[in-house]
Motif scaffolding. Structure first.
Motif, PDB file in Angstrom:
ATOM      1  N   SER A 128       0.859  -1.182   0.000  1.00 33.50           N
ATOM      2  CA  SER A 128       0.000   0.000   0.000  1.00 33.50           C
ATOM      3  C   SER A 128       0.897   1.234   0.000  1.00 33.50           C
ATOM      4  CB  SER A 128      -0.930   0.014   1.230  1.00 33.50           C
ATOM      5  OG  SER A 128      -0.172   0.073   2.419  1.00 33.50           O
ATOM      6  N   GLY A 129       0.267   2.392  -0.170  1.00 35.40           N
ATOM      7  CA  GLY A 129       1.022   3.634  -0.127  1.00 35.40           C
ATOM      8  C   GLY A 129       1.503   4.082  -1.485  1.00 35.40           C
ATOM      9  N   GLU A 130       2.311   5.153  -1.509  1.00 40.25           N
ATOM     10  CA  GLU A 130       2.662   5.801  -2.769  1.00 40.25           C
ATOM     11  C   GLU A 130       3.534   4.917  -3.659  1.00 40.25           C
ATOM     12  OE1 GLU A 130       5.263   9.236  -2.507  1.00 40.25           O
ATOM     13  OE2 GLU A 130       5.924   8.649  -0.490  1.00 40.25           O
ATOM     14  N   ILE A 131       4.408   4.114  -3.075  1.00 49.09           N
ATOM     15  CA  ILE A 131       5.244   3.231  -3.903  1.00 49.09           C
ATOM     16  C   ILE A 131       4.376   2.167  -4.555  1.00 49.09           C
ATOM     17  CG2 ILE A 131       7.082   1.490  -3.853  1.00 49.09           C
ATOM     18  CD1 ILE A 131       8.375   3.137  -1.577  1.00 49.09           C
ATOM     19  N   TYR A 132       3.497   1.554  -3.784  1.00 44.89           N
ATOM     20  CA  TYR A 132       2.614   0.537  -4.354  1.00 44.89           C
ATOM     21  C   TYR A 132       1.721   1.143  -5.430  1.00 44.89           C
ATOM     22  CZ  TYR A 132      -0.837  -3.104  -4.937  1.00 44.89           C
ATOM     23  OH  TYR A 132      -1.652  -4.049  -5.500  1.00 44.89           O
ATOM     24  N   ASP A 133       1.174   2.303  -5.161  1.00 45.49           N
ATOM     25  CA  ASP A 133       0.268   2.925  -6.132  1.00 45.49           C
ATOM     26  C   ASP A 133       1.009   3.224  -7.439  1.00 45.49           C
ATOM     27  OD1 ASP A 133      -1.771   2.791  -4.292  1.00 45.49           O
ATOM     28  OD2 ASP A 133      -1.586   4.885  -3.654  1.00 45.49           O
ATOM     29  N   TRP A 134       2.254   3.683  -7.321  1.00 46.19           N
ATOM     30  CA  TRP A 134       3.052   3.957  -8.523  1.00 46.19           C
ATOM     31  C   TRP A 134       3.275   2.680  -9.327  1.00 46.19           C
ATOM     32  CZ3 TRP A 134       8.716   3.011  -8.842  1.00 46.19           C
ATOM     33  CH2 TRP A 134       9.237   3.386 -10.086  1.00 46.19           C
ATOM     34  N   LEU A 135       3.710   1.621  -8.665  1.00 46.64           N
ATOM     35  CA  LEU A 135       3.982   0.374  -9.380  1.00 46.64           C
ATOM     36  C   LEU A 135       2.693  -0.232  -9.928  1.00 46.64           C
ATOM     37  CD1 LEU A 135       6.673  -1.144  -6.999  1.00 46.64           C
ATOM     38  CD2 LEU A 135       7.043  -0.169  -9.278  1.00 46.64           C
ATOM     39  N   ALA A 136       1.605  -0.130  -9.199  1.00 47.46           N
ATOM     40  CA  ALA A 136       0.327  -0.658  -9.683  1.00 47.46           C
ATOM     41  C   ALA A 136      -0.167   0.109 -10.911  1.00 47.46           C
ATOM     42  CB  ALA A 136      -0.721  -0.598  -8.568  1.00 47.46           C
ATOM     43  N   SER A 137       0.272   1.349 -11.052  1.00 47.67           N
ATOM     44  CA  SER A 137      -0.175   2.143 -12.203  1.00 47.67           C
ATOM     45  C   SER A 137       0.331   1.573 -13.523  1.00 47.67           C
ATOM     46  CB  SER A 137       0.287   3.599 -12.059  1.00 47.67           C
ATOM     47  OG  SER A 137       1.681   3.743 -12.304  1.00 47.67           O
ATOM     48  N   PHE A 138       1.341   0.699 -13.469  1.00 46.64           N
ATOM     49  CA  PHE A 138       1.877   0.109 -14.692  1.00 46.64           C
ATOM     50  C   PHE A 138       0.955  -0.967 -15.272  1.00 46.64           C
ATOM     51  CE2 PHE A 138       5.620   2.277 -13.222  1.00 46.64           C
ATOM     52  CZ  PHE A 138       6.263   2.644 -14.401  1.00 46.64           C
ATOM     53  N   GLN A 139      -0.097  -1.302 -14.579  1.00 44.42           N
ATOM     54  CA  GLN A 139      -1.114  -2.171 -15.189  1.00 44.42           C
ATOM     55  C   GLN A 139      -1.862  -1.456 -16.310  1.00 44.42           C
ATOM     56  OE1 GLN A 139      -2.928  -3.202 -11.323  1.00 44.42           O
ATOM     57  NE2 GLN A 139      -2.809  -5.345 -11.954  1.00 44.42           N
ATOM     58  N   THR A 140      -1.982  -0.152 -16.190  1.00 41.10           N
ATOM     59  CA  THR A 140      -2.762   0.607 -17.178  1.00 41.10           C
ATOM     60  C   THR A 140      -1.990   1.768 -17.799  1.00 41.10           C
ATOM     61  OG1 THR A 140      -3.673   1.964 -15.373  1.00 41.10           O
ATOM     62  CG2 THR A 140      -4.957   0.037 -16.076  1.00 41.10           C
ATOM     63  N   LYS A 141      -0.836   2.101 -17.250  1.00 39.29           N
ATOM     64  CA  LYS A 141      -0.077   3.259 -17.735  1.00 39.29           C
ATOM     65  C   LYS A 141       0.258   3.097 -19.218  1.00 39.29           C
ATOM     66  CE  LYS A 141       3.207   4.624 -15.057  1.00 39.29           C
ATOM     67  NZ  LYS A 141       2.656   5.857 -14.471  1.00 39.29           N
ATOM     68  N   GLN A 142       0.089   4.163 -19.980  1.00 37.37           N
ATOM     69  CA  GLN A 142       0.438   4.160 -21.394  1.00 37.37           C
ATOM     70  C   GLN A 142       1.667   5.035 -21.641  1.00 37.37           C
ATOM     71  OE1 GLN A 142      -3.279   5.396 -23.317  1.00 37.37           O
ATOM     72  NE2 GLN A 142      -3.654   3.265 -23.872  1.00 37.37           N
ATOM     73  N   LEU A 143       2.627   4.473 -22.348  1.00 31.77           N
ATOM     74  CA  LEU A 143       3.805   5.209 -22.792  1.00 31.77           C
ATOM     75  C   LEU A 143       3.971   4.965 -24.288  1.00 31.77           C
ATOM     76  CD1 LEU A 143       6.304   4.347 -19.906  1.00 31.77           C
ATOM     77  CD2 LEU A 143       5.072   6.498 -20.229  1.00 31.77           C
ATOM     78  N   GLU A 144       4.830   5.751 -24.908  1.00 29.25           N
ATOM     79  CA  GLU A 144       5.002   5.648 -26.347  1.00 29.25           C
ATOM     80  C   GLU A 144       5.815   4.426 -26.758  1.00 29.25           C
ATOM     81  OE1 GLU A 144       6.696   9.206 -27.915  1.00 29.25           O
ATOM     82  OE2 GLU A 144       4.862  10.388 -27.646  1.00 29.25           O
ATOM     83  N   HIS A 145       5.420   3.816 -27.851  1.00 28.58           N
ATOM     84  CA  HIS A 145       6.235   2.816 -28.532  1.00 28.58           C
ATOM     85  C   HIS A 145       7.453   3.543 -29.093  1.00 28.58           C
ATOM     86  CE1 HIS A 145       7.587  -0.076 -31.533  1.00 28.58           C
ATOM     87  NE2 HIS A 145       6.748  -0.979 -31.046  1.00 28.58           N
ATOM     88  N   GLU A 146       8.640   2.953 -28.919  1.00 27.92           N
ATOM     89  CA  GLU A 146       9.868   3.642 -29.302  1.00 27.92           C
ATOM     90  C   GLU A 146       9.985   3.889 -30.804  1.00 27.92           C
ATOM     91  OE1 GLU A 146      10.885  -0.783 -28.858  1.00 27.92           O
ATOM     92  OE2 GLU A 146       9.741   0.718 -27.765  1.00 27.92           O
TER      93      GLU A 146
END
Length: 348
Positions: free
Chosen positions: A117-135
């Motif tokens: 839980s907390g800010e570290i967990y929330d940050w890492l959990a965001s990678f389930q849906t986070k979108q970044l650019e294809h290189e």
């Protein structure tokens, strides 16, 4: 042959690379421990950059976590936490080429520290849906969409990160997807996952209509490509003799295997037969590199770009003898994880 069955439970086991009990049983008097402990204590907080693939804060945060938990050293645990917090948000200036290569150890560090839980967990959990650019295309994608894409070195490192994420976040559906991708890479053509064409061409594919990462035991253009990784095409556009070694391009199969050995270990610990799939594909891949090192009197085919942590996992998984498959020890830090000879001092 039919694909190996998945684990029956449909759940994710604790401990992506180590359980707490396993960690506490590891020795603190070996050269591997000394290397990891010294590196952890020497590293300073303030330089984390997830958007830069060569940043080493991730593997040193993991070292701090391993040392801190093993010794119950609150200062080292706090240091690992501080490095994690320093990393939050630094991925946003990067694309998946950099970020995807650089996430495995961040998830593993949080897993070792059991952050739920907390800010570290929330940050890492965001990678389930986070979108970044294809290189290459600039298209916005999630980690799950990008990982494993072509089976080349970058997509395998992204796959290792995705595997660590699925275990840390206890996302069994994502874990199963990673297994399907991994077994396709290893040559299991029954996997529903399909590799996209390699931007450098696919001359090393045994069957261009059914792409895999590690090639089966076949002869192509007079060359036995058993165990050859598709990234061989970076240095040798066609599988023909004599193979040519280039310090700039011949290390790519090792980069891919570095990611695959860690993904394989994580999948193995979740009950998937990662070291058996594809007629022991990972073993055949290392054997191919050692064979061509002999065939062309160029030991750099084996030693190129090091990746000693991946070689150590191959050693303990398959019993590859150190006199024939030498490894520079202690392992120390490496691109994806490092510290393998301390984490796994003996066989599987």
């Amino acid at each position: 042959s039919p694909p190996p069955p998945p684990p029956p439970t449909g759940t994710v086991k604790p401990g992506a690379i180590l359980t707490r009990e396993e960690l506490m049983s590891r020795p603190t008097t070996t050269p591997a421990w000394t290397a990891m402990n010294s590196a952890a204590r020497a590293w300073t907080v303030g330089s984390a950059d997830v958007g830069y693939m060569h940043n080493q804060d991730d593997v040193h945060a993991l070292a701090c976590a391993l040392v801190g938990v093993r010794l119950n050293d609150t200062a080292m645990i706090d240091k690992a936490m501080a490095i994690l917090k320093d990393a939050i948000g630094t991925e946003m200036h990067g694309d998946w080429l950099d970020v995807g290569r650089n996430m495995t150890a961040w998830f593993l560090t949080a897993d070792i520290l059991d952050i739920r839980s907390g800010e570290i967990y929330d940050w890492l959990a965001s990678f389930q849906t986070k979108q970044l650019e294809h290189e290459n295309t600039g298209k916005l994608m999630t980690m799950r969409q990008k990982a494993w894409e072509t089976g080349t070195n970058a997509s395998c490192q992204q796959g290792s990160s995705a595997t660590a994420a699925s275990i840390y976040l206890r996302d069994y559906d994502w874990l199963q997807h990673n297994w399907d991708c991994f077994r396709r890479i290893c040559g299991d053509t029954t996997s529903p996952f399909q590799l996209l064409p390699n931007q450098f061409g696919d001359p090393w594919q045994a069957n261009i209509d059914n792409r895999v990462g590690i090639q089966p035991d076949v002869v192509k253009n007079g060359l036995n490509i058993n165990g050859a990784y598709l990234d061989m095409g970076r240095s040798n556009p066609k599988p023909v003799t004599p193979l040519k070694y280039s310090a700039d391009t011949s290390q790519y199969p090792q980069v891919s295997l570095n990611a695959l050995m860690w993904a394989g270990m994580m999948l193995y610990r979740q009950g998937f037969p990662a070291f058996e799939v594809g007629d022991r594909a990972l073993m055949r891949a290392w054997q191919f590199l050692r064979r061509i090192a002999d065939d062309y009197s160029q030991m750099a085919w084996w030693a190129a770009d090091k990746k000693e942590d991946a070689k150590w996992i191959a050693h303990i998984a398959y019993g590859l003898p150190l006199d024939r498959y030498p490894i520079s020890l202690p392992v120390g830090p490496h691109d994806q994880v490092g510290w393998a000879d301390w984490i796994y001092p003996t066989g599987l």
